[in-house]
Scaffold this motif. Sequence first.
Motif, PDB file in Angstrom:
ATOM      1  N   LEU A   2      18.695   7.013 -14.935  1.00 15.21           N
ATOM      2  CA  LEU A   2      18.077   6.534 -16.161  1.00 15.21           C
ATOM      3  C   LEU A   2      17.772   7.692 -17.100  1.00 15.21           C
ATOM      4  O   LEU A   2      17.978   7.589 -18.310  1.00 15.21           O
ATOM      5  CB  LEU A   2      16.807   5.743 -15.852  1.00 15.21           C
ATOM      6  CG  LEU A   2      16.096   5.125 -17.046  1.00 15.21           C
ATOM      7  CD1 LEU A   2      17.035   4.181 -17.798  1.00 15.21           C
ATOM      8  CD2 LEU A   2      14.853   4.389 -16.592  1.00 15.21           C
ATOM      9  N   ARG A   3      17.307   8.819 -16.555  1.00 12.79           N
ATOM     10  CA  ARG A   3      17.061   9.996 -17.387  1.00 12.79           C
ATOM     11  C   ARG A   3      18.339  10.458 -18.062  1.00 12.79           C
ATOM     12  O   ARG A   3      18.327  10.839 -19.228  1.00 12.79           O
ATOM     13  CB  ARG A   3      16.474  11.127 -16.559  1.00 12.79           C
ATOM     14  CG  ARG A   3      15.028  10.934 -16.258  1.00 12.79           C
ATOM     15  CD  ARG A   3      14.444  12.153 -15.621  1.00 12.79           C
ATOM     16  NE  ARG A   3      13.078  11.843 -15.229  1.00 12.79           N
ATOM     17  CZ  ARG A   3      12.335  12.617 -14.507  1.00 12.79           C
ATOM     18  NH1 ARG A   3      12.813  13.762 -14.070  1.00 12.79           N
ATOM     19  NH2 ARG A   3      11.103  12.285 -14.200  1.00 12.79           N
ATOM     20  N   MET A   4      19.437  10.451 -17.334  1.00 16.55           N
ATOM     21  CA  MET A   4      20.719  10.868 -17.923  1.00 16.55           C
ATOM     22  C   MET A   4      21.150   9.913 -19.027  1.00 16.55           C
ATOM     23  O   MET A   4      21.741  10.337 -20.020  1.00 16.55           O
ATOM     24  CB  MET A   4      21.803  10.960 -16.853  1.00 16.55           C
ATOM     25  CG  MET A   4      21.743  12.223 -16.036  1.00 16.55           C
ATOM     26  SD  MET A   4      21.732  13.750 -17.021  1.00 16.55           S
ATOM     27  CE  MET A   4      23.253  13.624 -17.909  1.00 16.55           C
ATOM     28  N   LEU A  19      28.668   7.662 -26.477  1.00 13.46           N
ATOM     29  CA  LEU A  19      29.440   6.745 -25.635  1.00 13.46           C
ATOM     30  C   LEU A  19      30.352   7.509 -24.682  1.00 13.46           C
ATOM     31  O   LEU A  19      30.389   7.229 -23.483  1.00 13.46           O
ATOM     32  CB  LEU A  19      30.261   5.795 -26.510  1.00 13.46           C
ATOM     33  CG  LEU A  19      31.173   4.823 -25.775  1.00 13.46           C
ATOM     34  CD1 LEU A  19      30.363   3.904 -24.875  1.00 13.46           C
ATOM     35  CD2 LEU A  19      31.991   4.029 -26.755  1.00 13.46           C
ATOM     36  N   VAL A  20      31.064   8.488 -25.212  1.00  8.14           N
ATOM     37  CA  VAL A  20      31.984   9.278 -24.385  1.00  8.14           C
ATOM     38  C   VAL A  20      31.208  10.023 -23.300  1.00  8.14           C
ATOM     39  O   VAL A  20      31.603  10.034 -22.135  1.00  8.14           O
ATOM     40  CB  VAL A  20      32.798  10.251 -25.262  1.00  8.14           C
ATOM     41  CG1 VAL A  20      33.541  11.260 -24.416  1.00  8.14           C
ATOM     42  CG2 VAL A  20      33.768   9.485 -26.138  1.00  8.14           C
ATOM     43  N   LEU A  26      27.870   9.368 -16.547  1.00  6.56           N
ATOM     44  CA  LEU A  26      27.226   8.340 -15.720  1.00  6.56           C
ATOM     45  C   LEU A  26      28.210   7.481 -14.939  1.00  6.56           C
ATOM     46  O   LEU A  26      27.937   7.087 -13.812  1.00  6.56           O
ATOM     47  CB  LEU A  26      26.349   7.440 -16.588  1.00  6.56           C
ATOM     48  CG  LEU A  26      25.186   8.139 -17.287  1.00  6.56           C
ATOM     49  CD1 LEU A  26      24.498   7.184 -18.237  1.00  6.56           C
ATOM     50  CD2 LEU A  26      24.214   8.693 -16.271  1.00  6.56           C
ATOM     51  N   CYS A  27      29.350   7.178 -15.563  1.00  5.79           N
ATOM     52  CA  CYS A  27      30.308   6.276 -14.918  1.00  5.79           C
ATOM     53  C   CYS A  27      31.413   7.020 -14.175  1.00  5.79           C
ATOM     54  O   CYS A  27      32.115   6.430 -13.362  1.00  5.79           O
ATOM     55  CB  CYS A  27      30.920   5.350 -15.954  1.00  5.79           C
ATOM     56  SG  CYS A  27      29.697   4.347 -16.814  1.00  5.79           S
ATOM     57  N   GLU A  33      41.103   8.122 -18.919  1.00  7.21           N
ATOM     58  CA  GLU A  33      40.643   6.729 -18.898  1.00  7.21           C
ATOM     59  C   GLU A  33      39.813   6.395 -20.134  1.00  7.21           C
ATOM     60  O   GLU A  33      39.961   5.324 -20.726  1.00  7.21           O
ATOM     61  CB  GLU A  33      39.807   6.472 -17.639  1.00  7.21           C
ATOM     62  CG  GLU A  33      40.603   6.489 -16.360  1.00  7.21           C
ATOM     63  CD  GLU A  33      39.717   6.428 -15.128  1.00  7.21           C
ATOM     64  OE1 GLU A  33      40.069   5.670 -14.205  1.00  7.21           O
ATOM     65  OE2 GLU A  33      38.681   7.130 -15.084  1.00  7.21           O
ATOM     66  N   ILE A  34      38.943   7.316 -20.522  1.00  9.56           N
ATOM     67  CA  ILE A  34      38.111   7.094 -21.707  1.00  9.56           C
ATOM     68  C   ILE A  34      38.982   6.993 -22.949  1.00  9.56           C
ATOM     69  O   ILE A  34      38.802   6.099 -23.777  1.00  9.56           O
ATOM     70  CB  ILE A  34      37.059   8.209 -21.855  1.00  9.56           C
ATOM     71  CG1 ILE A  34      36.082   8.173 -20.683  1.00  9.56           C
ATOM     72  CG2 ILE A  34      36.305   8.076 -23.183  1.00  9.56           C
ATOM     73  CD1 ILE A  34      35.162   9.380 -20.595  1.00  9.56           C
TER      74      ILE A  34
END
Length: 80
Positions: A2-4, A19-20, A26-27, A33-34
């Motif tokens: 959550l902090r990240m 977003l990137v 995180l993902c 892929e991005i």
Amino acid sequence: MLRMLFVCCDDAIPRESQLVMALKTLCGFSTAEIALRLFTTEENVYKRLARARDRLRKGDGDLGTPPSTRSNPGCQVCLR
């Protein structure tokens, strides 16, 4: 984690870079892929990540404590 998420949504970082950075950090998505999912080039993704990291390095905020969602308009991006 959550902090990240709050760090990725910092006001100092442009929204596209937020977003990137969230997808990468995180993902765990690769830059390829991005780029594929955002209809852009890998080079563009690398540049957005670099800009986000540079802005965070230059920032003077306390990244260890998540801000209150009411007092920080940047948190609105996270809540969407």
